[in-house]
Scaffold this motif. Structure first.
Motif, short mmCIF file in Angstrom:
data_model
loop_
_atom_site.label_atom_id
_atom_site.label_comp_id
_atom_site.label_asym_id
_atom_site.label_seq_id
_atom_site.Cartn_x
_atom_site.Cartn_y
_atom_site.Cartn_z
N THR A 23 94.49 25.86 24.09
CA THR A 23 95.36 25.17 23.26
C THR A 23 96.62 25.92 22.83
N GLY A 47 97.45 28.17 26.47
CA GLY A 47 97.70 27.09 27.78
C GLY A 47 96.86 27.56 28.72
N SER A 106 98.39 22.51 31.60
CA SER A 106 98.25 23.30 30.65
C SER A 106 98.89 22.83 29.47
N LYS A 107 98.41 23.17 28.16
CA LYS A 107 98.99 22.46 26.97
C LYS A 107 100.14 23.40 26.63
N ALA A 108 100.61 24.28 27.03
CA ALA A 108 101.93 24.90 26.85
C ALA A 108 102.82 24.52 28.34
N ARG A 143 104.49 24.37 31.59
CA ARG A 143 104.08 25.26 32.71
C ARG A 143 105.24 26.20 33.19
N GLY A 164 104.49 29.27 31.51
CA GLY A 164 103.22 29.71 31.31
C GLY A 164 102.67 31.08 31.76
#
Length: 319
Positions: A25, A28, A146-148, A150, A153
């Protein structure tokens, strides 16, 4: 025979679910394999990486629920670096870590690069390092889900920091046996000298940064500590040659170990830090479809007949 760079780093955690929450989370990263410690199947072994878990992108954790806090010290893998594309990415991560109330030191400079040291929820020592202007070992590719962001990332593992009382002892392995080359040094934030060694194509994915300290007690490994670092070798044939070389140099080692997703050998350098040489293949798609890596508990063939027993012990993890 060449060491191709860093393969993976394996650390310790007390609670798998909290570990998953932080690394998927907040950071990411993709969980590319949810499996067990093959030497003790009662504990999880979690692998995070880029979109497919390429060698050089894997940060792994053993879950030990009863484990105490790591006591930082000497004879240790003292910081794990994570690569990001450029300096702009570090600004994104500084703001993101602040928003999630993650303890960090702000953007700094180390060995001519911009870096962002921080700690996870268990005080694991981590550092984001910018690849701006870098050449050398190629990075990985952040997962599209990804939760961040990209474009900013995490793309793989950066320089691994070791803290040892005897640099010459370490050199007897990393230089004389593994083929690393000393490429320079720099001062840390407290004006202490850090020695830098590189291998093969070089760059952030192929460096060891060594802190020589005489004033620290030995590290006591616990949650927030690192168990071992692995370096990349091309294939099983070359791994066997490395085992022969270790034996010729009278370096005690585990011999050949089949980890299903890669083949390996383990040994300690003279300061006591555990090293591993690991093959680039066969990889994490060996027993799972690439689109569904890490979603189910994966077991190597020799543990498959114990699946019911193993699953009854492990606490379920939610992604």
């Amino acid at each position: 025979m060449n060491i191709l760079g860093i393969h993976h780093v394996s650390a310790m955690t007390k609670k798998a679910q909290q570990n998953v929450d932080f690394y998927t989370t907040i950071l990411g990263m993709r969980m590319v394999k949810k499996t067990v410690n093959q030497d003790d199947p009662s504990m999880y072994h979690l692998f995070y990486g880029d979109e497919v878990g390429n060698p050089g992108t894997e940060l792994t954790f053993f879950e030990i629920p009863q484990i105490g806090q790591n006591h930082n010290g000497n004879h240790s893998i003292s910081t794990t670096s994570l690569r990001v594309p450029d300096d702009e990415a570090l600004e994104y991560w500084r703001d993101r870590l602040t928003a999630y109330e993650v303890d960090h030191d702000g953007i700094q400079e180390a060995f001519g690069r911009h870096v962002l040291p921080f700690r996870d929820h268990e005080h694991q020592r981590l550092m984001l390092v910018s690849d701006e202007g870098e050449h050398g070992v190629a990075s990985g590719t952040p997962w599209e889900h990804s939760k961040a962001k990209r474009e900013y990332g995490i793309t793989g593992l950066g320089p691994i920091h070791l803290t040892v009382p005897k640099v010459d002892w370490l050199e007897s392995i990393i230089v004389d046996v593994l083929g690393f080359t000393f490429i320079g040094d720099y001062n840390d934030q407290k004006a202490r000298t850090v020695h830098v060694y590189s291998v093969e194509e070089g760059g952030t994915g192929a460096e060891i940064h060594v802190h020589e300290r005489f004033d620290l007690p030995p590290e006591r490994l616990g949650r927030g500590g690192v168990h071992h670092v692995a370096f990349r070798v091309a294939d099983e044939q070359e791994l066997q040659q490395w085992i022969d070389l270790l034996n010729q140099n009278e370096v005690g080692n585990s011999g050949f170990v089949d980890r299903h997703y890669f083949k390996a050998v383990y040994f300690r350098e003279p300061n006591g830090i555990l090293f591993e040489l690991a093959t680039d293949g066969p990889g994490f798609a060996t027993d799972e479809d690439m689109e569904h890596l890490g979603e189910s508990l994966a077991l190597p063939p020799f543990l498959e007949d114990k699946r019911t027993q193993i699953e009854s012990i492990l606490e379920p993890i939610h992604l």
